[in-house]
Design an enzyme around this catalytic site. Sequence first.
Site, short mmCIF file in Angstrom:
data_model
loop_
_atom_site.label_atom_id
_atom_site.label_comp_id
_atom_site.label_asym_id
_atom_site.label_seq_id
_atom_site.Cartn_x
_atom_site.Cartn_y
_atom_site.Cartn_z
N THR A 164 -5.63 -7.41 10.66
CA THR A 164 -5.88 -6.12 10.01
C THR A 164 -5.32 -4.92 10.78
O THR A 164 -4.71 -4.03 10.18
CB THR A 164 -7.40 -5.94 9.82
OG1 THR A 164 -7.90 -7.06 9.08
CG2 THR A 164 -7.72 -4.65 9.07
N HIS A 195 -1.98 -5.47 1.33
CA HIS A 195 -3.25 -6.16 1.08
C HIS A 195 -2.91 -7.55 0.58
O HIS A 195 -1.97 -7.72 -0.19
CB HIS A 195 -4.06 -5.43 0.00
CG HIS A 195 -5.19 -6.27 -0.53
ND1 HIS A 195 -6.40 -6.37 0.12
CD2 HIS A 195 -5.26 -7.12 -1.60
CE1 HIS A 195 -7.18 -7.21 -0.56
NE2 HIS A 195 -6.51 -7.67 -1.59
N ARG A 245 -1.63 -14.28 3.91
CA ARG A 245 -2.43 -13.64 4.96
C ARG A 245 -1.77 -13.85 6.34
O ARG A 245 -1.78 -12.95 7.18
CB ARG A 245 -3.86 -14.20 4.97
CG ARG A 245 -4.64 -13.93 3.69
CD ARG A 245 -5.33 -12.61 3.65
NE ARG A 245 -6.35 -12.48 4.67
CZ ARG A 245 -7.11 -11.39 4.81
NH1 ARG A 245 -6.94 -10.34 3.99
NH2 ARG A 245 -8.02 -11.32 5.74
N LYS A 295 0.83 -1.21 0.00
CA LYS A 295 0.00 0.00 0.00
C LYS A 295 0.87 1.26 0.00
O LYS A 295 2.09 1.19 0.23
CB LYS A 295 -0.92 -0.04 1.23
CG LYS A 295 -1.93 -1.19 1.20
CD LYS A 295 -2.85 -1.13 2.42
CE LYS A 295 -3.91 -2.23 2.37
NZ LYS A 295 -4.88 -2.12 3.50
N PHE A 306 -15.43 3.18 7.20
CA PHE A 306 -14.02 3.36 6.86
C PHE A 306 -13.76 3.33 5.35
O PHE A 306 -12.62 3.46 4.92
CB PHE A 306 -13.14 2.32 7.57
CG PHE A 306 -13.42 0.88 7.23
CD1 PHE A 306 -12.88 0.29 6.10
CD2 PHE A 306 -14.23 0.11 8.06
CE1 PHE A 306 -13.14 -1.04 5.79
CE2 PHE A 306 -14.49 -1.23 7.75
CZ PHE A 306 -13.94 -1.80 6.62
N TYR A 328 -12.26 -2.75 -3.49
CA TYR A 328 -12.81 -2.81 -2.13
C TYR A 328 -14.34 -2.81 -2.11
O TYR A 328 -14.94 -2.40 -1.12
CB TYR A 328 -12.27 -1.63 -1.30
CG TYR A 328 -10.88 -1.88 -0.74
CD1 TYR A 328 -10.60 -3.01 0.04
CD2 TYR A 328 -9.84 -0.98 -0.96
CE1 TYR A 328 -9.33 -3.23 0.57
CE2 TYR A 328 -8.56 -1.20 -0.43
CZ TYR A 328 -8.32 -2.33 0.34
OH TYR A 328 -7.06 -2.54 0.87
N GLU A 343 -9.43 -10.29 -7.99
CA GLU A 343 -8.50 -9.18 -7.80
C GLU A 343 -7.32 -9.24 -8.79
O GLU A 343 -6.86 -8.21 -9.29
CB GLU A 343 -8.00 -9.17 -6.35
CG GLU A 343 -9.13 -8.87 -5.37
CD GLU A 343 -8.74 -9.05 -3.91
OE1 GLU A 343 -7.57 -9.37 -3.62
OE2 GLU A 343 -9.64 -8.89 -3.05
N ARG A 386 2.62 -6.71 9.28
CA ARG A 386 1.91 -5.62 9.97
C ARG A 386 2.37 -5.48 11.41
O ARG A 386 2.51 -4.36 11.92
CB ARG A 386 0.40 -5.87 9.89
CG ARG A 386 -0.17 -5.65 8.48
CD ARG A 386 -1.54 -6.27 8.34
NE ARG A 386 -2.23 -5.86 7.09
CZ ARG A 386 -3.38 -6.37 6.69
NH1 ARG A 386 -3.97 -7.32 7.41
NH2 ARG A 386 -3.95 -5.96 5.57
N ASN A 436 -1.94 -0.16 6.95
CA ASN A 436 -1.41 -1.44 7.45
C ASN A 436 -0.54 -2.15 6.42
O ASN A 436 -0.40 -3.37 6.43
CB ASN A 436 -2.55 -2.33 7.95
CG ASN A 436 -3.58 -2.61 6.87
OD1 ASN A 436 -3.39 -2.25 5.71
ND2 ASN A 436 -4.66 -3.26 7.26
P1 DAT Z 1 -7.75 -6.99 5.48
O1 DAT Z 1 -6.93 -5.95 4.75
O2 DAT Z 1 -7.02 -7.50 6.68
O3 DAT Z 1 -8.29 -8.06 4.57
P2 DAT Z 1 -10.45 -5.91 5.51
O4 DAT Z 1 -10.65 -6.56 4.17
O5 DAT Z 1 -11.45 -6.22 6.56
O6 DAT Z 1 -9.00 -6.22 6.10
O7 DAT Z 1 -10.44 -4.32 5.34
C1 DAT Z 1 -9.81 -3.72 4.24
C2 DAT Z 1 -8.97 -2.58 4.73
O8 DAT Z 1 -9.82 -1.58 5.30
C3 DAT Z 1 -7.99 -2.94 5.85
O9 DAT Z 1 -6.77 -3.38 5.35
C4 DAT Z 1 -7.87 -1.65 6.60
C5 DAT Z 1 -9.21 -0.99 6.45
N1 DAT Z 1 -10.07 -1.25 7.61
C6 DAT Z 1 -10.69 -2.41 7.93
N2 DAT Z 1 -11.40 -2.29 9.06
C7 DAT Z 1 -11.23 -1.02 9.46
C8 DAT Z 1 -11.71 -0.25 10.55
N3 DAT Z 1 -12.51 -0.79 11.48
N4 DAT Z 1 -11.32 1.05 10.65
C9 DAT Z 1 -10.50 1.61 9.71
N5 DAT Z 1 -10.02 0.94 8.65
C10 DAT Z 1 -10.38 -0.34 8.52
MG MG Z 2 -9.66 -7.90 3.00
#
Ligand code: DAT
Ligand code: MG
Length: 140
Positions: free
Chosen positions: A95, A123, A89, A13, A61, A53, A134, A106, A120
Site C-alpha cells: 500500500t 487499486h 496485487r 487512480k 484516512f 471504500y 467492486e 507502486r 499510490n
Molecule cells: P490497498 O489499496 O493496498 O488495498 P487499503 O485497502 O488498506 O490498501 O487502503 C485503501 C487505500 O487507502 C490505499 O490504497 C491508500 C489509503 N490508505 C490506506 N492506509 C492508509 C494510511 N495509513 N494513511 C493514508 N492512506 C491510507
Molecule cells: Mg484495499
Amino acid sequence: MSTQIEETLVLVKPDGVARNLSGEILRRIEAKGYSLVDVKLVEPDRSLLVEHYAEHEGKPFFEPLVEFMESGAILALRIAGERVIDGFRALAGTTDPTTAAPGTIRGDLGRDWGGKVQQNLVHGSDSAESAARELALWFD
Ligand code: DAT
Ligand code: MG
C-alpha cells in the site's frame, strides 16, 4: 490451487491518470499476460467512492482518500486471467508507495508526495468477494 479464470477490478487512480501513467500500468498488466475485458475512463460520484471504500469508513484516512479519488479522472479496468486477483496485487505492490518493492507499480512509479499515502496509483480488488462486489459497482 484453482486454474479457473478470474476477473478483478483495477483502478488507475487520479494520480496515475494525471501523471500519464495509464499506458505504463496497462503495459505491465498486458506484459504479465492478463487480458483486458472492459475499460472506461470515469469521474465517479462520491456515493460510488464511499461504497467502493466502505470497509474503511470511519478510519482517519477515509475522508482524504475519498477526496483524492474525487480529484480527477479514474481509469477503470476489468481484467481477466488465472489467479489475476492475487497476481495484480503482486504487480501493484504494497500500500505505501514509498516502501513498496522496486519492480512493482507502486514501488517503481509511486512515492509519498507530501505525506499522501493514498496517492499510490492503483487499486486492485483483494479477494474474490471484493472483486465480484467492486466489478458490479464499477461496471454493471
Ligand atoms: P490497498 O489499496 O493496498 O488495498 P487499503 O485497502 O488498506 O490498501 O487502503 C485503501 C487505500 O487507502 C490505499 O490504497 C491508500 C489509503 N490508505 C490506506 N492506509 C492508509 C494510511 N495509513 N494513511 C493514508 N492512506 C491510507
Ligand atoms: Mg484495499
